[in-house]
Design an enzyme around this catalytic site. Structure first.
Site, mmCIF file in Angstrom:
data_model
loop_
_atom_site.group_PDB
_atom_site.id
_atom_site.type_symbol
_atom_site.label_atom_id
_atom_site.label_comp_id
_atom_site.label_asym_id
_atom_site.label_seq_id
_atom_site.Cartn_x
_atom_site.Cartn_y
_atom_site.Cartn_z
ATOM 1 N N ASP A 155 -6.928 -1.783 7.854
ATOM 2 C CA ASP A 155 -6.826 -2.243 6.465
ATOM 3 C C ASP A 155 -6.499 -3.739 6.422
ATOM 4 O O ASP A 155 -5.672 -4.173 5.638
ATOM 5 C CB ASP A 155 -5.753 -1.420 5.732
ATOM 6 N N LYS A 209 10.425 -2.554 3.864
ATOM 7 C CA LYS A 209 9.311 -1.805 3.281
ATOM 8 C C LYS A 209 9.739 -0.367 3.128
ATOM 9 O O LYS A 209 10.020 0.310 4.117
ATOM 10 C CB LYS A 209 8.094 -1.841 4.217
ATOM 11 N N THR A 211 0.829 -1.205 0.000
ATOM 12 C CA THR A 211 0.000 0.000 0.000
ATOM 13 C C THR A 211 0.862 1.254 0.000
ATOM 14 O O THR A 211 0.524 2.257 -0.609
ATOM 15 C CB THR A 211 -0.905 -0.014 1.253
ATOM 16 N N TYR A 212 1.997 1.196 0.695
ATOM 17 C CA TYR A 212 2.784 2.413 0.918
ATOM 18 C C TYR A 212 4.043 2.506 0.077
ATOM 19 O O TYR A 212 4.683 3.538 0.038
ATOM 20 C CB TYR A 212 3.169 2.508 2.406
ATOM 21 N N VAL A 253 7.410 0.077 -2.219
ATOM 22 C CA VAL A 253 8.013 -1.192 -2.647
ATOM 23 C C VAL A 253 8.459 -2.010 -1.438
ATOM 24 O O VAL A 253 8.909 -1.451 -0.434
ATOM 25 C CB VAL A 253 9.248 -0.923 -3.540
#
Length: 323
Positions: free
Chosen positions: A147, A34, A14-15, A17
């Site tokens: 989420d 992340k 979502t944020y 790679v």
């Protein structure tokens, strides 16, 4: 970043790679890096985000993917270093044979998980126990996920489920699209968020948990909406259109319209055939419209579906009992 050597890109979260990497100070330790792509790249990392993320380093629970380190590079780049797990529940379900409702897809390269674990009733119960215990731990520390979806429920080589990305929503918000412009899935989003509610609580994660439970049982997403209104209507078609008697206050939500079609509730047994009676009861308690009446993680751990208590099924009894 000199302590980490990237091995390969493993996904686009979502944020930003996600890379598989080697920690050079512990050459045998493989981690997931992340890279958090921040909205305002030129302004650096907000101190509030750093504070929130630092708190997550203290979250140590067997049902949660461990945040090992936070690397703040070049002023405006943020890397979160997590323990590495190469499989998520979505890929796991897709790898099930077609005869079991999966797609027979190959597991990720190098995945060490035995292919014969399957997703029978006992495995669903174990995964649910681990999911609910993980949520319970986070909620007891006043951290929401917001989420939850099969893509961020990771599975280790022993076939245990762990929750990833807990607390990131509070630090960075939940974007409408990923940084690669893919739409963030709405399939697991609670009705209070979909109807524009600004005040929400731990119930948002319990709703997601219910949608994931049904999907593990049927191998199909329960509410696969392709827009916010389609998502709302998919929920209403199965659970009935809510009114003030079912959900006090629902008509006051910003995006609730009195002109919504009035669907009747389906029998949940027809929606998730084959699920035992106590499982159906838990599912209905998780998919309760009114967040004030929706089952909590703490209550869910003691639900009759987990006849001997959730820790019996999760296989992760804690030395000092529950938090």
């Amino acid at each position: 970043m000199e302590n980490y050597q990237k091995i390969e890109k493993i996904g686009e979260g979502t944020y930003g790679v996600v890379y598989k990497a080697r920690e050079l100070t512990h050459p045998n330790r493989i981690v997931a890096l992340k890279k958090i792509r921040l909205e305002a790249e030129d302004e650096g990392v907000p101190s509030t985000a750093i504070r929130e993320i630092s708190l997550l380093k203290e979250m140590n629970d067997p049902n949660i993917v461990r945040l090992l380190n936070i690397v703040h590079a070049d002023g405006h780049k943020l890397y979160l270093v997590f323990e590495f797990l190469d499989l998520d529940l979505k890929k796991y379900m897709e790898a099930l044979p077609v005869s079991e409702g999966g797609r027979g897809r190959a597991l990720p390269d190098g995945s060490t998980l035995s292919r014969n674990l399957g997703l029978g009733d006992a495995m669903v119960k174990k995964f649910m126990a681990q999911l609910i215990e993980g949520i319970r731990f986070c909620h007891s520390h006043r951290v929401l996920h917001r989420d939850l979806k099969p893509q961020n429920l990771l599975i280790d080589r022993d076939g245990n489920l762990k929750l990833a990305d807990f607390g990131l929503a509070r630090a960075f918000g939940v974007p409408l699209r990923t940084y690669t412009h893919e739409v963030v899935t709405l399939w697991y989003r609670s009705p209070e968020i979909l109807l524009g509610g600004r005040q929400y609580s731990t119930g948002v994660d319990m709703w997601s948990c219910g949608a994931i439970f049904a999907e593990m049982c049927t191998r199909k997403p329960l509410f696969p909406g392709d827009s916010e209104i389609d998502e709302i209507f998919k929920i209403f078609r199965i659970l009935g259109t809510p009114d003030e008697t079912i959900w006090p206050g629902v008509t006051s939500f910003p995006d609730f319209k009195p002109t919504f079609p009035k669907w009747k509730r389906e029998d949940i047994q027809n929606v998730v055939p084959g699920l035992e009676e106590d499982g159906l009861d838990l599912l209905e308690a998780l998919l309760e419209y009114d967040p004030a009446r929706r089952i909590s993680a703490k209550q869910a751990c003691m639900h009759p579906y987990f006849q001997h208590g959730s820790s019996y099924y999760s296989g992760r009894a804690r030395r000092n009992g529950f938090h």
